[in-house]
Write a protein that holds these residues in place. Structure first.
Motif, PDB file in Angstrom:
ATOM      1  N   GLN A  20       0.062   8.898 -11.123  1.00  0.00           N
ATOM      2  CA  GLN A  20       1.314   9.442 -11.646  1.00  0.00           C
ATOM      3  C   GLN A  20       1.981  10.351 -10.601  1.00  0.00           C
ATOM      4  O   GLN A  20       3.200  10.282 -10.408  1.00  0.00           O
ATOM      5  CB  GLN A  20       1.078  10.220 -12.935  1.00  0.00           C
ATOM      6  N   THR A  21       1.203  11.164  -9.911  1.00  0.00           N
ATOM      7  CA  THR A  21       1.747  12.035  -8.871  1.00  0.00           C
ATOM      8  C   THR A  21       2.381  11.207  -7.762  1.00  0.00           C
ATOM      9  O   THR A  21       3.491  11.502  -7.311  1.00  0.00           O
ATOM     10  CB  THR A  21       0.648  12.953  -8.303  1.00  0.00           C
ATOM     11  N   TRP A  22       1.678  10.150  -7.317  1.00  0.00           N
ATOM     12  CA  TRP A  22       2.233   9.281  -6.276  1.00  0.00           C
ATOM     13  C   TRP A  22       3.539   8.643  -6.753  1.00  0.00           C
ATOM     14  O   TRP A  22       4.527   8.613  -6.015  1.00  0.00           O
ATOM     15  CB  TRP A  22       1.216   8.220  -5.866  1.00  0.00           C
ATOM     16  N   ASN A  23       3.561   8.167  -7.985  1.00  0.00           N
ATOM     17  CA  ASN A  23       4.776   7.544  -8.516  1.00  0.00           C
ATOM     18  C   ASN A  23       5.932   8.538  -8.610  1.00  0.00           C
ATOM     19  O   ASN A  23       7.082   8.192  -8.350  1.00  0.00           O
ATOM     20  CB  ASN A  23       4.503   6.887  -9.866  1.00  0.00           C
ATOM     21  N   GLU A  24       5.628   9.784  -8.964  1.00  0.00           N
ATOM     22  CA  GLU A  24       6.667  10.818  -9.012  1.00  0.00           C
ATOM     23  C   GLU A  24       7.212  11.103  -7.615  1.00  0.00           C
ATOM     24  O   GLU A  24       8.423  11.286  -7.442  1.00  0.00           O
ATOM     25  CB  GLU A  24       6.115  12.098  -9.635  1.00  0.00           C
ATOM     26  N   ILE A  25       6.339  11.111  -6.632  1.00  0.00           N
ATOM     27  CA  ILE A  25       6.760  11.331  -5.243  1.00  0.00           C
ATOM     28  C   ILE A  25       7.662  10.181  -4.804  1.00  0.00           C
ATOM     29  O   ILE A  25       8.727  10.398  -4.227  1.00  0.00           O
ATOM     30  CB  ILE A  25       5.530  11.495  -4.330  1.00  0.00           C
ATOM     31  N   LEU A  26       7.238   8.962  -5.086  1.00  0.00           N
ATOM     32  CA  LEU A  26       8.051   7.796  -4.724  1.00  0.00           C
ATOM     33  C   LEU A  26       9.404   7.808  -5.431  1.00  0.00           C
ATOM     34  O   LEU A  26      10.426   7.453  -4.840  1.00  0.00           O
ATOM     35  CB  LEU A  26       7.319   6.497  -5.051  1.00  0.00           C
ATOM     36  N   ALA A  27       9.426   8.212  -6.699  1.00  0.00           N
ATOM     37  CA  ALA A  27      10.669   8.222  -7.474  1.00  0.00           C
ATOM     38  C   ALA A  27      11.699   9.177  -6.874  1.00  0.00           C
ATOM     39  O   ALA A  27      12.905   8.970  -7.030  1.00  0.00           O
ATOM     40  CB  ALA A  27      10.379   8.589  -8.925  1.00  0.00           C
ATOM     41  N   SER A  28      11.239  10.183  -6.166  1.00  0.00           N
ATOM     42  CA  SER A  28      12.161  11.157  -5.564  1.00  0.00           C
ATOM     43  C   SER A  28      12.716  10.688  -4.218  1.00  0.00           C
ATOM     44  O   SER A  28      13.569  11.360  -3.643  1.00  0.00           O
ATOM     45  CB  SER A  28      11.444  12.499  -5.385  1.00  0.00           C
ATOM     46  N   GLN A  29      12.248   9.547  -3.751  1.00  0.00           N
ATOM     47  CA  GLN A  29      12.653   9.026  -2.441  1.00  0.00           C
ATOM     48  C   GLN A  29      13.774   8.001  -2.592  1.00  0.00           C
ATOM     49  O   GLN A  29      13.889   7.355  -3.619  1.00  0.00           O
ATOM     50  CB  GLN A  29      11.464   8.369  -1.727  1.00  0.00           C
ATOM     51  N   THR A  30      14.527   7.832  -1.530  1.00  0.00           N
ATOM     52  CA  THR A  30      15.566   6.792  -1.533  1.00  0.00           C
ATOM     53  C   THR A  30      14.981   5.445  -1.115  1.00  0.00           C
ATOM     54  O   THR A  30      15.587   4.417  -1.355  1.00  0.00           O
ATOM     55  CB  THR A  30      16.712   7.160  -0.582  1.00  0.00           C
ATOM     56  N   ALA A  31      13.810   5.456  -0.482  1.00  0.00           N
ATOM     57  CA  ALA A  31      13.168   4.218  -0.028  1.00  0.00           C
ATOM     58  C   ALA A  31      12.531   3.492  -1.212  1.00  0.00           C
ATOM     59  O   ALA A  31      12.291   4.076  -2.273  1.00  0.00           O
ATOM     60  CB  ALA A  31      12.115   4.532   1.020  1.00  0.00           C
ATOM     61  N   GLU A  32      12.243   2.229  -1.007  1.00  0.00           N
ATOM     62  CA  GLU A  32      11.677   1.390  -2.061  1.00  0.00           C
ATOM     63  C   GLU A  32      10.271   1.828  -2.462  1.00  0.00           C
ATOM     64  O   GLU A  32       9.899   1.766  -3.623  1.00  0.00           O
ATOM     65  CB  GLU A  32      11.657  -0.061  -1.575  1.00  0.00           C
ATOM     66  N   GLY A  33       9.450   2.237  -1.490  1.00  0.00           N
ATOM     67  CA  GLY A  33       8.119   2.732  -1.801  1.00  0.00           C
ATOM     68  C   GLY A  33       7.037   1.677  -1.876  1.00  0.00           C
ATOM     69  O   GLY A  33       5.917   1.956  -2.275  1.00  0.00           O
ATOM     70  N   ILE A  34       7.349   0.450  -1.499  1.00  0.00           N
ATOM     71  CA  ILE A  34       6.345  -0.615  -1.448  1.00  0.00           C
ATOM     72  C   ILE A  34       6.117  -0.917   0.025  1.00  0.00           C
ATOM     73  O   ILE A  34       7.046  -1.293   0.739  1.00  0.00           O
ATOM     74  CB  ILE A  34       6.824  -1.875  -2.188  1.00  0.00           C
ATOM     75  N   TYR A  35       4.874  -0.722   0.479  1.00  0.00           N
ATOM     76  CA  TYR A  35       4.577  -0.816   1.908  1.00  0.00           C
ATOM     77  C   TYR A  35       3.530  -1.885   2.176  1.00  0.00           C
ATOM     78  O   TYR A  35       2.437  -1.834   1.621  1.00  0.00           O
ATOM     79  CB  TYR A  35       4.104   0.540   2.434  1.00  0.00           C
ATOM     80  N   THR A  36       3.880  -2.830   3.020  1.00  0.00           N
ATOM     81  CA  THR A  36       2.974  -3.884   3.456  1.00  0.00           C
ATOM     82  C   THR A  36       2.336  -3.433   4.765  1.00  0.00           C
ATOM     83  O   THR A  36       3.046  -2.996   5.678  1.00  0.00           O
ATOM     84  CB  THR A  36       3.753  -5.205   3.659  1.00  0.00           C
ATOM     85  N   ALA A  37       1.024  -3.542   4.869  1.00  0.00           N
ATOM     86  CA  ALA A  37       0.266  -2.973   5.989  1.00  0.00           C
ATOM     87  C   ALA A  37       0.833  -3.306   7.359  1.00  0.00           C
ATOM     88  O   ALA A  37       0.952  -2.437   8.216  1.00  0.00           O
ATOM     89  CB  ALA A  37      -1.197  -3.406   5.903  1.00  0.00           C
ATOM     90  N   GLY A  38       1.184  -4.543   7.607  1.00  0.00           N
ATOM     91  CA  GLY A  38       1.609  -4.954   8.938  1.00  0.00           C
ATOM     92  C   GLY A  38       3.082  -4.787   9.234  1.00  0.00           C
ATOM     93  O   GLY A  38       3.518  -4.978  10.364  1.00  0.00           O
ATOM     94  N   GLU A  39       3.869  -4.431   8.226  1.00  0.00           N
ATOM     95  CA  GLU A  39       5.316  -4.263   8.415  1.00  0.00           C
ATOM     96  C   GLU A  39       5.617  -2.881   8.993  1.00  0.00           C
ATOM     97  O   GLU A  39       4.840  -1.951   8.845  1.00  0.00           O
ATOM     98  CB  GLU A  39       6.045  -4.432   7.090  1.00  0.00           C
ATOM     99  N   SER A  40       6.774  -2.766   9.605  1.00  0.00           N
ATOM    100  CA  SER A  40       7.227  -1.483  10.153  1.00  0.00           C
ATOM    101  C   SER A  40       8.266  -0.873   9.229  1.00  0.00           C
ATOM    102  O   SER A  40       9.103  -1.586   8.660  1.00  0.00           O
ATOM    103  CB  SER A  40       7.843  -1.678  11.544  1.00  0.00           C
ATOM    104  N   TYR A  41       8.203   0.446   9.111  1.00  0.00           N
ATOM    105  CA  TYR A  41       9.134   1.202   8.281  1.00  0.00           C
ATOM    106  C   TYR A  41       9.640   2.385   9.093  1.00  0.00           C
ATOM    107  O   TYR A  41       8.948   2.853  10.006  1.00  0.00           O
ATOM    108  CB  TYR A  41       8.441   1.674   6.997  1.00  0.00           C
ATOM    109  N   PRO A  42      10.822   2.891   8.770  1.00  0.00           N
ATOM    110  CA  PRO A  42      11.357   4.026   9.532  1.00  0.00           C
ATOM    111  C   PRO A  42      10.437   5.244   9.466  1.00  0.00           C
ATOM    112  O   PRO A  42       9.890   5.563   8.393  1.00  0.00           O
ATOM    113  CB  PRO A  42      12.701   4.319   8.843  1.00  0.00           C
ATOM    114  N   ASP A  43      10.283   5.906  10.595  1.00  0.00           N
ATOM    115  CA  ASP A  43       9.456   7.116  10.645  1.00  0.00           C
ATOM    116  C   ASP A  43       9.921   8.134   9.603  1.00  0.00           C
ATOM    117  O   ASP A  43       9.110   8.839   9.007  1.00  0.00           O
ATOM    118  CB  ASP A  43       9.529   7.766  12.028  1.00  0.00           C
ATOM    119  N   GLU A  44      11.237   8.198   9.398  1.00  0.00           N
ATOM    120  CA  GLU A  44      11.795   9.176   8.466  1.00  0.00           C
ATOM    121  C   GLU A  44      11.238   8.995   7.055  1.00  0.00           C
ATOM    122  O   GLU A  44      11.114   9.972   6.318  1.00  0.00           O
ATOM    123  CB  GLU A  44      13.328   9.077   8.429  1.00  0.00           C
TER     124      GLU A  44
END
Length: 178
Positions: A20-44
């Protein structure tokens, strides 16, 4: 930043708090929050997540990043045990990071954007690791070193007399083996 880094951060938050804490953190972000291990995402995205976790947990960012480094070592070692098994000592492992491990990481992931390390040894019980990265994640590197020390059951101290956050062009991490 590779998704695997985000995956380990998620694991850390869930282990220390809950989903629940992780989901609350993700909900406060503008990013999608789904991360695939080998993909690249912005450092920000990672920096924003860390800032939000810090705010939510009242853990200072520097402390959180260092602790994450320790947890990141565990997560990466579990995913790539051959990197750890190749070196029987902590010092040997640390000296292999740039020339062996980072080379293997480049084979696994496209454009991993890894830091550079140079090494110097003044004595058997000391290793200077000179760190360079535009990300300036030297505190994360310290945490990774502490995580490796724990894995190798080796007592160390780390001094950080030169730092990019204080205007230097590199960081000096001096590891003493006790």
């Amino acid at each position: 930043m590779k998704g695997v880094i985000f995956n380990v951060l998620e694991e850390m938050v869930i282990e220390q708090y809950n989903m629940q804490t992780w989901n609350e953190i993700l909900a406060s972000q503008t990013a999608e929050g789904i991360y695939t291990a080998g993909e690249s995402y912005p450092d920000e995205e990672l920096f924003n997540l860390v800032a939000t976790i810090s705010d939510k947990t009242d853990i200072p960012v520097e402390t959180l990043v260092g602790a994450f480094g320790e947890r990141l070592f565990e997560g990466l070692a579990a995913r790539n045990p051959s990197f750890i098994e190749a070196e029987p000592t902590l010092k040997g492992f640390l000296k292999s990071v740039h020339s062996v491990i980072h080379m293997e990481v480049r084979k696994l992931y496209e454009n991993p954007n890894l830091p550079d390390f140079e090494y110097a040894e003044d004595a058997d019980d000391t290793l200077l690791m000179r760190y360079r990265s535009p990300r300036k994640l030297c505190i994360l590197a310290e945490g990774l070193i502490r995580g490796a020390a724990h894995h190798y059951d080796t007592l160390i101290t780390i001094d950080h007399p030169v730092c990019m956050h204080k205007g230097a062009e590199h960081c000096d991490l001096i590891v003493r083996f006790l």
